[in-house]
Write an enzyme that holds these catalytic residues in place. Structure first.
Site, PDB file in Angstrom:
ATOM      1  N   ASP A  97     -15.641   0.167  31.800  1.00  0.00           N
ATOM      2  CA  ASP A  97     -15.029  -0.523  30.472  1.00  0.00           C
ATOM      3  C   ASP A  97     -13.488  -1.040  30.839  1.00  0.00           C
ATOM      4  O   ASP A  97     -12.665  -0.467  31.115  1.00  0.00           O
ATOM      5  CB  ASP A  97     -14.751   0.469  29.534  1.00  0.00           C
ATOM      6  CG  ASP A  97     -16.051   1.137  29.332  1.00  0.00           C
ATOM      7  OD1 ASP A  97     -17.129   0.265  29.281  1.00  0.00           O
ATOM      8  OD2 ASP A  97     -16.494   2.213  28.604  1.00  0.00           O
ATOM      9  N   GLU A 126     -20.176  -4.481  33.018  1.00  0.00           N
ATOM     10  CA  GLU A 126     -18.848  -4.095  32.571  1.00  0.00           C
ATOM     11  C   GLU A 126     -18.922  -4.390  31.149  1.00  0.00           C
ATOM     12  O   GLU A 126     -19.688  -5.276  30.561  1.00  0.00           O
ATOM     13  CB  GLU A 126     -17.813  -4.837  33.205  1.00  0.00           C
ATOM     14  CG  GLU A 126     -17.763  -6.516  33.459  1.00  0.00           C
ATOM     15  CD  GLU A 126     -16.934  -6.981  34.392  1.00  0.00           C
ATOM     16  OE1 GLU A 126     -16.183  -7.869  33.936  1.00  0.00           O
ATOM     17  OE2 GLU A 126     -16.648  -6.644  35.374  1.00  0.00           O
ATOM     18  N   ASP A 158     -19.559   9.602  21.968  1.00  0.00           N
ATOM     19  CA  ASP A 158     -19.572  10.186  23.179  1.00  0.00           C
ATOM     20  C   ASP A 158     -18.624  11.413  23.081  1.00  0.00           C
ATOM     21  O   ASP A 158     -18.780  12.477  23.643  1.00  0.00           O
ATOM     22  CB  ASP A 158     -19.173   9.233  24.064  1.00  0.00           C
ATOM     23  CG  ASP A 158     -20.426   8.335  24.362  1.00  0.00           C
ATOM     24  OD1 ASP A 158     -21.428   8.479  24.204  1.00  0.00           O
ATOM     25  OD2 ASP A 158     -19.922   7.140  24.775  1.00  0.00           O
TER      26      ASP A 158
END
Length: 310
Positions: A12, A89, A254
């Site tokens: 990221d 990515e 998350d």
């Protein structure tokens, strides 16, 4: 022991800019790079809280090497399936004027032949077998839609608990097989129960419908700014999201899963698991870019919530 599974990991990348203007050379702030992908983010969150987990994921190419390095720097144990396909990515730009976020998410490359089987074999051969497995995130092209269902069969056979946080066909396949805990949002819960739209009053019966069908034992429904509801056969509770200064919503879901998993491993009550998960998700929004939460922010929010309850 906790194991996280991420079939579509990512590096990221994030930066900021004062104003997005088309057809101009735009000067950005220094690039921030983080290891990402659903399960990997969960492992990062557990590590920040002081817990331990193993992150299982395929990785390949220069991005795969970067991913390994970023996780190694955080001291996170990994079970890596080496592949030739380049790890994807993602890229996020925050426009400082108005705090608007623009997120560019690549689909990921189709993994090498046999990657799915190698991941499942790695899972089945773990000794000792993890007590909790978290399967989170999207599936890349080429990975069968029933992959999480196959994970569920292995985890059940080994006597573990499986937490699933995904969407679409992968979520429906996992629900059909049956798991321990699901974390859908309102739209996903509606889809799973064959309903076009759910209001807040509909959440409890819809969640109980899944539980009665054997799809799961616990449902945690994300309700955005309204917080979340946790439902089991014998319990249901709602926790509001605290009022915080939001900088980014990236990784909030998350982070919530990480907090709940960490508390579940410690044998906490369902009410505590829900409230701590909300604290982790809210704390993640307080940080810029693709960073997750800081433990001190989580504890402050959780303690404040406990004091309000008294």
């Amino acid at each position: 022991m906790i194991l996280t599974i991420t079939m579509n990991p990512a590096v990221d990348k994030s930066t900021t800019i004062e104003q997005l203007v088309p057809d101009k050379k735009l000067r950005c702030s220094e690039l921030q790079m983080d290891a990402g992908g659903g399960g990997i983010n969960v492992s990062k969150g557990i590590s920040e809280l002081g817990g331990k987990s193993i992150a299982l994921f395929p990785a390949g190419g220069p991005n795969g090497e970067t991913l390994k390095r970023l996780l190694s720097e955080k001291g996170i144990d990994c079970a890596i399936i080496a592949v030739k396909a380049e790890t994807r990515e993602t890229f996020m730009v925050t426009q400082l004027s108005g705090n608007k976020q623009y997120r560019f998410v690549m689909p990921g490359h189709e993994p090498d032949a046999g990657t799915t089987e190698r991941c499942l074999s790695q899972l089945a051969s773990m000794d000792p077998f993890p007590s909790i497995v978290v399967a989170s995130g999207s599936l890349p092209p080429g990975v069968p839609e029933d992959f999480y269902a196959q994970v569920a069969r292995t985890v059940k056979m080994k006597g573990g608990k499986l937490i699933v946080d995904t969407s679409g066909a992968a979520l429906k396949a996992a629900v059909k097989e049956g798991v321990f805990l699901l974390k859908p949002n309102l739209g996903e819960l509606a889809s799973l129960t064959g309903t076009a739209y759910l209001q807040e009053d509909d959440i409890l019966p819809a969640a109980r419908q899944l539980i009665s069908a054997g799809s799961c034992e616990i449902v945690v429904v994300s309700m955005g700014a309204s917080g979340a509801m946790l439902v089991s056969q014998d319990f249901h509770g709602t926790a509001p999201a605290p009022d915080v200064k939001k900088q980014s919503t990236s990784g909030a879901g998350d982070s919530m899963v990480a907090g709940m998993t960490w508390m579940l491993e410690q044998g906490k009550t369902l009410s505590e698991i829900l409230r701590f998960g909300i604290a982790c998700g809210s704390a993640a929004t307080m940080n810029p870019g693709t960073q997750l939460f800081r433990k001190k922010d989580v504890m402050q929010l959780f303690v404040a919530n406990e004091e309000e309850r008294r």
